[in-house]
Design a protein around this motif. Sequence first.
Motif, PDB file in Angstrom:
ATOM      1  N   GLN A 112      16.645  74.051  52.868  1.00  8.68           N
ATOM      2  CA  GLN A 112      17.696  74.842  52.225  1.00  8.68           C
ATOM      3  C   GLN A 112      19.074  74.283  52.585  1.00  8.68           C
ATOM      4  O   GLN A 112      19.982  74.256  51.749  1.00  8.68           O
ATOM      5  CB  GLN A 112      17.571  76.307  52.672  1.00  8.68           C
ATOM      6  CG  GLN A 112      18.408  77.294  51.877  1.00  8.68           C
ATOM      7  CD  GLN A 112      18.196  78.718  52.364  1.00  8.68           C
ATOM      8  OE1 GLN A 112      17.508  78.941  53.378  1.00  8.68           O
ATOM      9  NE2 GLN A 112      18.773  79.682  51.663  1.00  8.68           N
ATOM     10  N   LEU A 169      16.041  76.325  44.245  1.00  4.89           N
ATOM     11  CA  LEU A 169      15.638  77.165  45.383  1.00  4.89           C
ATOM     12  C   LEU A 169      15.541  78.648  45.043  1.00  4.89           C
ATOM     13  O   LEU A 169      15.456  79.488  45.925  1.00  4.89           O
ATOM     14  CB  LEU A 169      16.543  76.962  46.592  1.00  4.89           C
ATOM     15  CG  LEU A 169      16.143  75.866  47.576  1.00  4.89           C
ATOM     16  CD1 LEU A 169      16.809  76.072  48.923  1.00  4.89           C
ATOM     17  CD2 LEU A 169      14.644  75.784  47.777  1.00  4.89           C
ATOM     18  N   ARG A 194      11.954  73.993  43.310  1.00  3.59           N
ATOM     19  CA  ARG A 194      12.564  72.961  44.120  1.00  3.59           C
ATOM     20  C   ARG A 194      14.034  72.724  43.755  1.00  3.59           C
ATOM     21  O   ARG A 194      14.886  72.575  44.617  1.00  3.59           O
ATOM     22  CB  ARG A 194      11.806  71.644  43.909  1.00  3.59           C
ATOM     23  CG  ARG A 194      11.133  71.159  45.147  1.00  3.59           C
ATOM     24  CD  ARG A 194      10.672  69.743  44.951  1.00  3.59           C
ATOM     25  NE  ARG A 194       9.254  69.713  44.608  1.00  3.59           N
ATOM     26  CZ  ARG A 194       8.592  68.585  44.362  1.00  3.59           C
ATOM     27  NH1 ARG A 194       9.231  67.421  44.390  1.00  3.59           N
ATOM     28  NH2 ARG A 194       7.312  68.627  44.066  1.00  3.59           N
ATOM     29  N   SER A 195      14.334  72.715  42.450  1.00  7.90           N
ATOM     30  CA  SER A 195      15.669  72.267  42.016  1.00  7.90           C
ATOM     31  C   SER A 195      16.742  73.323  42.255  1.00  7.90           C
ATOM     32  O   SER A 195      17.896  72.989  42.503  1.00  7.90           O
ATOM     33  CB  SER A 195      15.645  71.890  40.541  1.00  7.90           C
ATOM     34  OG  SER A 195      15.246  73.012  39.787  1.00  7.90           O
ATOM     35  N   LYS A 253      24.616  70.670  46.877  1.00  2.06           N
ATOM     36  CA  LYS A 253      25.399  71.461  45.921  1.00  2.06           C
ATOM     37  C   LYS A 253      26.878  71.435  46.293  1.00  2.06           C
ATOM     38  O   LYS A 253      27.753  71.365  45.430  1.00  2.06           O
ATOM     39  CB  LYS A 253      24.910  72.919  45.903  1.00  2.06           C
ATOM     40  CG  LYS A 253      23.765  73.163  44.943  1.00  2.06           C
ATOM     41  CD  LYS A 253      23.761  74.587  44.386  1.00  2.06           C
ATOM     42  CE  LYS A 253      24.522  74.685  43.085  1.00  2.06           C
ATOM     43  NZ  LYS A 253      24.236  75.891  42.289  1.00  2.06           N
ATOM     44  N   HIS A 279      19.646  71.404  50.368  1.00  3.55           N
ATOM     45  CA  HIS A 279      19.990  71.895  49.031  1.00  3.55           C
ATOM     46  C   HIS A 279      21.459  72.316  48.965  1.00  3.55           C
ATOM     47  O   HIS A 279      22.183  71.970  48.021  1.00  3.55           O
ATOM     48  CB  HIS A 279      19.075  73.085  48.684  1.00  3.55           C
ATOM     49  CG  HIS A 279      19.371  73.704  47.355  1.00  3.55           C
ATOM     50  ND1 HIS A 279      18.852  73.217  46.182  1.00  3.55           N
ATOM     51  CD2 HIS A 279      20.155  74.755  47.009  1.00  3.55           C
ATOM     52  CE1 HIS A 279      19.299  73.950  45.166  1.00  3.55           C
ATOM     53  NE2 HIS A 279      20.082  74.889  45.645  1.00  3.55           N
TER      54      HIS A 279
END
Lengths: 274, 274
Positions: free
Chosen positions: B148, B245, B242-243, B155, B151
């Motif tokens: 996470q 979350l 996955r893409s 982002k 991720h």
Amino acid sequence: MKIITDISELRENLSQEQKIAFVPTMGNLHSGHLALIDQANQLADCVIVSIFVNRLQFLPHEDFNRYPRTFEEDCNALSAQNVKIVFAPDEKILFPTPQEFLLALPPVADILEGKFRPGFFRGVATIVLKLFNIIQPEFAIFGKKDYQQLHIVRKMVQQLNLPVEIIANETVRAADGLALSSRNQYLDEAQRSEACRLYQTLLRIKQKINSGSKNFQTLQESAISNLEQHGWKVDYISIHQRSTLLFAQASDQDLVVLGAAWLNNTRLIDNLEI
Amino acid sequence: MKIITDISELRENLSQEQKIAFVPTMGNLHSGHLALIDQANQLADCVIVSIFVNRLQFLPHEDFNRYPRTFEEDCNALSAQNVKIVFAPDEKILFPTPQEFLLALPPVADILEGKFRPGFFRGVATIVLKLFNIIQPEFAIFGKKDYQQLHIVRKMVQQLNLPVEIIANETVRAADGLALSSRNQYLDEAQRSEACRLYQTLLRIKQKINSGSKNFQTLQESAISNLEQHGWKVDYISIHQRSTLLFAQASDQDLVVLGAAWLNNTRLIDNLEI
């Protein structure tokens, strides 16, 4: 002068530059902006000006849609100013997805402008951070007219360890003292002639403090009441410490007086260092 | 290998480098970190590793004070790894004043780890942003173990237009499957031998989904109950896209199953892409 709208094209063009001086604007350029660009030209060979009306810093009811957009005139003015690149992205370039990463700011962002325009500085700081990351300038030039903005950008640079030096430029004024601003053009003739009273009011406070006046509360209140008598709606007239922007105590040195007030539907701001 | 604690000295040393690959760590290095450094060495000539236990990402009751600090051993390990610079600032260097500019993150930061460790990702994102601004790397390498976090950092890079490429590295595991982690050393012998059940649990879910199982709710619940029967306290076992979350729907492809659970006082996390 190149006009670039795309981030990768911009980075390509900037990759060979050693020293970049950056002037962020929302366009509708006036002599105040041109003074920032003069300053930039003294600092670096490569001057880049961004033109982007940043939705993040407007409240829902504010003038985002009617904010003056004069791209062609702006480019004409810039091409006479030794500007190497105008970066003029559209919203899809800077916000390809809704902006969900924003800055959370300290309490100084909640007073003065922040009190009357909640979220304004979050929007400013976030777009400035994005533009710094895109352009990676060595210098960025901001006007003292937006004094609290300058303070917050400086603090952001310190606290986020941004590799950029913030340069402050003096406010440019019309002959009668009115600080130049894109919003001045919302004023009709009578309002325009009344508008310089905001500057005169701040100037009177400065003179009184310089003559030894220490009762800031009274100075503020009488200034507000004077403006109100002339048809203004005052958001604040307020005396602050320059270095922290906290409310000033009588014992403080290095002050600044800031004001924001409305003439009909037009909101004007100004400030004077004391 | 240089050990540098000061920001301006670091910038001085990095100013001549063309391509920098950066591995941020909190020290107490294990083979998982060394795999990140291997990856960095394949990407750039100049590899820089930071060692900094970041107070911002620990909750008040968490293990900031007892987090293992093994600076000398870390430097010994790094000097064998073709690392050019270890950046090891103390807190006064990164936080000369209390950190008041923080990142405000999107809702994906409030699920999974963010639900159980409120403020954790704000602390991670803020320190990563500061380190990126100080080091200005071309590449930064993160492990998939903190899925996470990876991720959110990706982002952040997109949304703040940071000029860095994020590289993801596979989780490094012990022979029995346990993901390597500095917190593993909190485990006693019995706990250590039990600890691989978290990985086995995620692996079983992966196998079941790959065999066509679509009832994610049941898979999650039976995994949690199995762990609890073996003395674990489970924060979550949860199947996600996955893409994005986001929580996965039965129709989604490209899944990841993530888990966090306690063995006595030690909190372990792991995940598997499906």
